[in-house]
Design an enzyme around this catalytic site. Structure first.
Site, PDB file in Angstrom:
ATOM      1  N   ASP A  70       8.230  -3.499 -10.257  1.00 48.10           N
ATOM      2  CA  ASP A  70       7.992  -3.107 -12.050  1.00 48.10           C
ATOM      3  C   ASP A  70       7.805  -1.771 -11.732  1.00 48.10           C
ATOM      4  O   ASP A  70       7.005  -1.087 -10.950  1.00 48.10           O
ATOM      5  CB  ASP A  70       6.692  -3.981 -12.283  1.00 48.10           C
ATOM      6  CG  ASP A  70       6.248  -3.766 -13.863  1.00 48.10           C
ATOM      7  OD1 ASP A  70       6.434  -4.992 -14.297  1.00 48.10           O
ATOM      8  OD2 ASP A  70       6.023  -2.674 -14.118  1.00 48.10           O
ATOM      9  N   ASP A  87      11.779  -3.254 -17.981  1.00 49.64           N
ATOM     10  CA  ASP A  87      11.231  -2.454 -16.546  1.00 49.64           C
ATOM     11  C   ASP A  87      10.711  -3.346 -15.365  1.00 49.64           C
ATOM     12  O   ASP A  87      10.314  -2.825 -14.501  1.00 49.64           O
ATOM     13  CB  ASP A  87      10.184  -1.536 -16.818  1.00 49.64           C
ATOM     14  CG  ASP A  87       8.828  -2.186 -16.685  1.00 49.64           C
ATOM     15  OD1 ASP A  87       8.594  -3.564 -17.084  1.00 49.64           O
ATOM     16  OD2 ASP A  87       8.118  -1.380 -16.373  1.00 49.64           O
ATOM     17  N   GLU A  88      11.223  -4.565 -15.263  1.00 48.80           N
ATOM     18  CA  GLU A  88      11.006  -5.399 -14.085  1.00 48.80           C
ATOM     19  C   GLU A  88      11.985  -6.201 -13.949  1.00 48.80           C
ATOM     20  O   GLU A  88      12.921  -6.687 -14.772  1.00 48.80           O
ATOM     21  CB  GLU A  88       9.539  -6.030 -14.196  1.00 48.80           C
ATOM     22  CG  GLU A  88       9.990  -7.299 -15.577  1.00 48.80           C
ATOM     23  CD  GLU A  88       8.445  -8.056 -15.820  1.00 48.80           C
ATOM     24  OE1 GLU A  88       7.936  -8.670 -14.518  1.00 48.80           O
ATOM     25  OE2 GLU A  88       8.072  -8.166 -16.951  1.00 48.80           O
TER      26      GLU A  88
END
Ligand code: TTP
Ligand code: MG
Length: 357
Positions: free
Chosen positions: A8, A106-107
């Protein structure tokens, strides 16, 4: 043995902004709605870690953020910029695993069960990933290592920013024991409040509850949180098959401003992209170039063509013409080419035959 990583990115939107504007590094930065001197409506998308020290956080009204930290730099959401950065990061992460699942902008989850010998080795892989994201993308991320997606995700959140948290199968119980119940994905503030009324504060306490009690209180969801509190999760890392864009990047051995050298790389990458499009049976309508200068300042330019296209020429031509505005004295560290607005080739044939009919 199953080994899953959850990666993340740290304060993703503000970190991408700070990468492009070194003046923002190490300072309080807030991305979100316009603050209008405290009268703005709308919310905070994210705050840099420096702004979080003042209590600013995601989803908070921007007016409150402004009251807490008026000295922060407030920036509007530039989604195109973050999507582009996300694609670069995801491309790098994908190369580390057999199975890859992007879970949000974003992960991502990486199944490294067959490449990692054990949890020690997995830790080493996580360090390599952090190093690459740092040196190549100038961004920082946190990584959780666990026997399933659930534990890996909880783990990645425990040492932010920049942490690596390893939870092997025999460490899972202890790791969860004192974890606040609200840290379990799927447990929000409302459920947390209801749990507290039942005297449950931690995952350990939740796990120790009788399953029937939780089911009678919460229904099926009660069974889920009971499993989750014990670290049970059977979900596989699922590859997503839809390809939205294809890109290639080249980092030069030595930063360069030489047009011939830049053009040569564009041609090679266009060939490469074209082959990928061919093998996936895809056509593109948008092509673009990405330029990263020596100081990591990064610019992208895209052009949407008149029709779905294929072949390296259209990519090369578009990328070279878009590159022109970046040519000059400044040296370039990395150059990239990207195509998007992808459609299956069959669809293109259909359009052509409809046109002819
Ligand atoms: P997160 O990963 O939740 O947050 P983050 O990356 O900013 O910070 P952290 O270091 O804690 O991971 O979300 C990723 C991005 O999604 C974030 O940068 C901005 C966006 N986002 C919103 O727009 N609104 C929200 O409420 C949240 C939580 C995130
Ligand atoms: Mg994040």
């Amino acid at each position: 043995m199953k080994i899953i990583l959850h990666v993340d990115m740290d304060s993703f939107f503000t970190s991408v902004e700070a990468r492009n504007n070194p003046e923002l590094r190490g300072k309080p930065v807030v991305v979100g709605a316009e603050p209008k001197q405290g009268l703005g409506r709308g919310v905070v998308s994210t705050a840099s870690y420096e702004a979080r020290k003042f209590g600013v956080k995601s989803a908070m009204p921007i007016s409150i953020a402004y009251r807490l930290c008026p000295q922060a730099t407030y920036l509007p959401v530039n989604m195109t910029l973050y999507i582009e950065a996300s694609e670069q990061v995801m491309g790098r992460l994908r190369a580390y695993c057999e199975r890859f699942e992007q879970a949000s902008i974003d992960e991502a989850y990486l199944d490294i069960s067959s490449s990692a010998k054990d949890y020690e080795h997995a830790h080493k892989i996580a360090e390599d990933i952090q190093k690459e994201i740092n040196t190549e993308e100038n961004l920082s991320c946190s990584i959780g290592i666990g026997p399933n997606k659930l534990i890996a995700k909880i783990a990645s959140d425990t040492k932010k920013p920049g942490g690596i948290t390893k939870v092997s199968p025999h460490e899972a119980k202890e790791f969860l024991q004192n974890l606040p119940a609200i840290k379990i994905p799927g447990i929000g503030p409302k459920t947390n409040e209801r749990l507290q009324k039942l005297g449950i504060r931690t995952a350990g306490e939740l796990a120790a509850q009788a399953r029937e009690v939780l089911i009678s209180e919460f229904g099926k969801y009660g069974a889920y949180i009971h499993d989750a509190a014990q670290g049970k999760d059977w979900e596989e890392v699922e590859e997503s098959h839809e390809i939205k864009s294809i890109n290639r990047n080249t980092t030069f051995e030595k930063d360069t401003a030489d047009i011939a050298q830049l053009h040569k790389k564009i041609e090679e990458m266009a060939e490469d992209i074209s082959e990928s499009l061919e093998s996936e049976g895809l056509t593109f309508k948008t092509a673009g170039v990405r330029v990263r200068y020596s100081n990591f300042e990064t610019h992208t330019r895209e052009k949407t063509l008149k029709a779905q296209s294929k072949g390296p020429e259209a990519i090369t031509e578009t990328a070279k013409s878009l590159l022109q505005q970046f040519l000059g004295q400044r040296k370039i560290r990395q150059i990239g080419v990207r195509v998007s607005s992808l459609k299956p080739r069959k669809a293109m044939q259909r359009t052509v035959s409809e046109f002819l009919a």
